[in-house]
Design a protein around this motif. Structure first.
Motif, PDB file in Angstrom:
ATOM      1  N   LYS A 192       0.810  -1.218  -0.019  1.00 59.74           N
ATOM      2  CA  LYS A 192      -0.195  -0.089   0.095  1.00 59.74           C
ATOM      3  C   LYS A 192       0.935   1.214   0.065  1.00 59.74           C
ATOM      4  O   LYS A 192       0.641   2.278   0.497  1.00 59.74           O
ATOM      5  N   GLU A 235       4.319  12.307   0.808  1.00 62.45           N
ATOM      6  CA  GLU A 235       3.288  12.161   2.000  1.00 62.45           C
ATOM      7  C   GLU A 235       1.679  12.454   1.303  1.00 62.45           C
ATOM      8  O   GLU A 235       1.606  13.666   0.603  1.00 62.45           O
ATOM      9  N   GLU A 247      -2.414  13.168   1.770  1.00 64.27           N
ATOM     10  CA  GLU A 247      -3.309  13.630   2.637  1.00 64.27           C
ATOM     11  C   GLU A 247      -4.408  12.591   3.138  1.00 64.27           C
ATOM     12  O   GLU A 247      -4.571  11.531   2.111  1.00 64.27           O
ATOM     13  N   GLY A 248      -4.894  12.198   4.221  1.00 66.85           N
ATOM     14  CA  GLY A 248      -5.528  11.261   4.839  1.00 66.85           C
ATOM     15  C   GLY A 248      -5.360   9.863   4.934  1.00 66.85           C
ATOM     16  O   GLY A 248      -3.994   9.793   4.819  1.00 66.85           O
ATOM     17  N   GLU A 249      -6.150   9.068   5.141  1.00 73.37           N
ATOM     18  CA  GLU A 249      -5.798   7.689   5.375  1.00 73.37           C
ATOM     19  C   GLU A 249      -5.494   6.968   4.058  1.00 73.37           C
ATOM     20  O   GLU A 249      -6.354   7.069   3.180  1.00 73.37           O
ATOM     21  N   PRO A 250      -4.511   6.265   3.947  1.00 71.56           N
ATOM     22  CA  PRO A 250      -4.061   5.443   2.503  1.00 71.56           C
ATOM     23  C   PRO A 250      -5.104   4.329   2.477  1.00 71.56           C
ATOM     24  O   PRO A 250      -5.643   3.807   3.421  1.00 71.56           O
ATOM     25  N   PRO A 251      -5.439   3.952   1.197  1.00 69.78           N
ATOM     26  CA  PRO A 251      -6.101   2.791   0.917  1.00 69.78           C
ATOM     27  C   PRO A 251      -5.307   1.673   1.645  1.00 69.78           C
ATOM     28  O   PRO A 251      -4.294   1.755   1.866  1.00 69.78           O
ATOM     29  N   ALA A 252      -6.084   0.445   1.631  1.00 69.61           N
ATOM     30  CA  ALA A 252      -5.719  -0.754   2.161  1.00 69.61           C
ATOM     31  C   ALA A 252      -4.871  -1.146   1.056  1.00 69.61           C
ATOM     32  O   ALA A 252      -5.145  -0.726  -0.192  1.00 69.61           O
TER      33      ALA A 252
END
Length: 82
Positions: free
Chosen positions: A41, A57, A59-64
């Motif tokens: 990921k 880097e 922004e936010g939560e990375p995908p699984a």
């Protein structure tokens, strides 16, 4: 004529089933199945003017972690589909 430019930085480990998009003269690579047998990921970017790999880097939560997925550029974003 095919050429291999000298590339700086740490490139992603070999993989398949990843997705990629271009943003101006940058290639962004996400996920895939690595040569070590892991589903990744991670996110890599190749600046095609300087031929340098970086790990940006986002922004936010990375995908699984995923492989065999698709992605598309939408404005200034990379949208990843399962």
């Amino acid at each position: 004529e095919w050429q291999t430019p000298p590339v700086a930085g740490m490139p992603p480990i070999r993989r398949h089933g990843h997705s990629s998009c271009t943003f101006a003269r940058r290639l962004v690579v996400f996920g895939g199945f690595s040569e070590y047998g892991d589903v990744e990921k991670d996110l890599y970017m190749l600046d095609m003017d300087r031929w340098k790999w970086t790990t940006p880097e986002a922004e936010g939560e990375p995908p699984a972690a995923r492989m065999g997925h698709t992605a598309t550029r939408f404005g200034h974003r990379m949208v990843v589909y399962e």
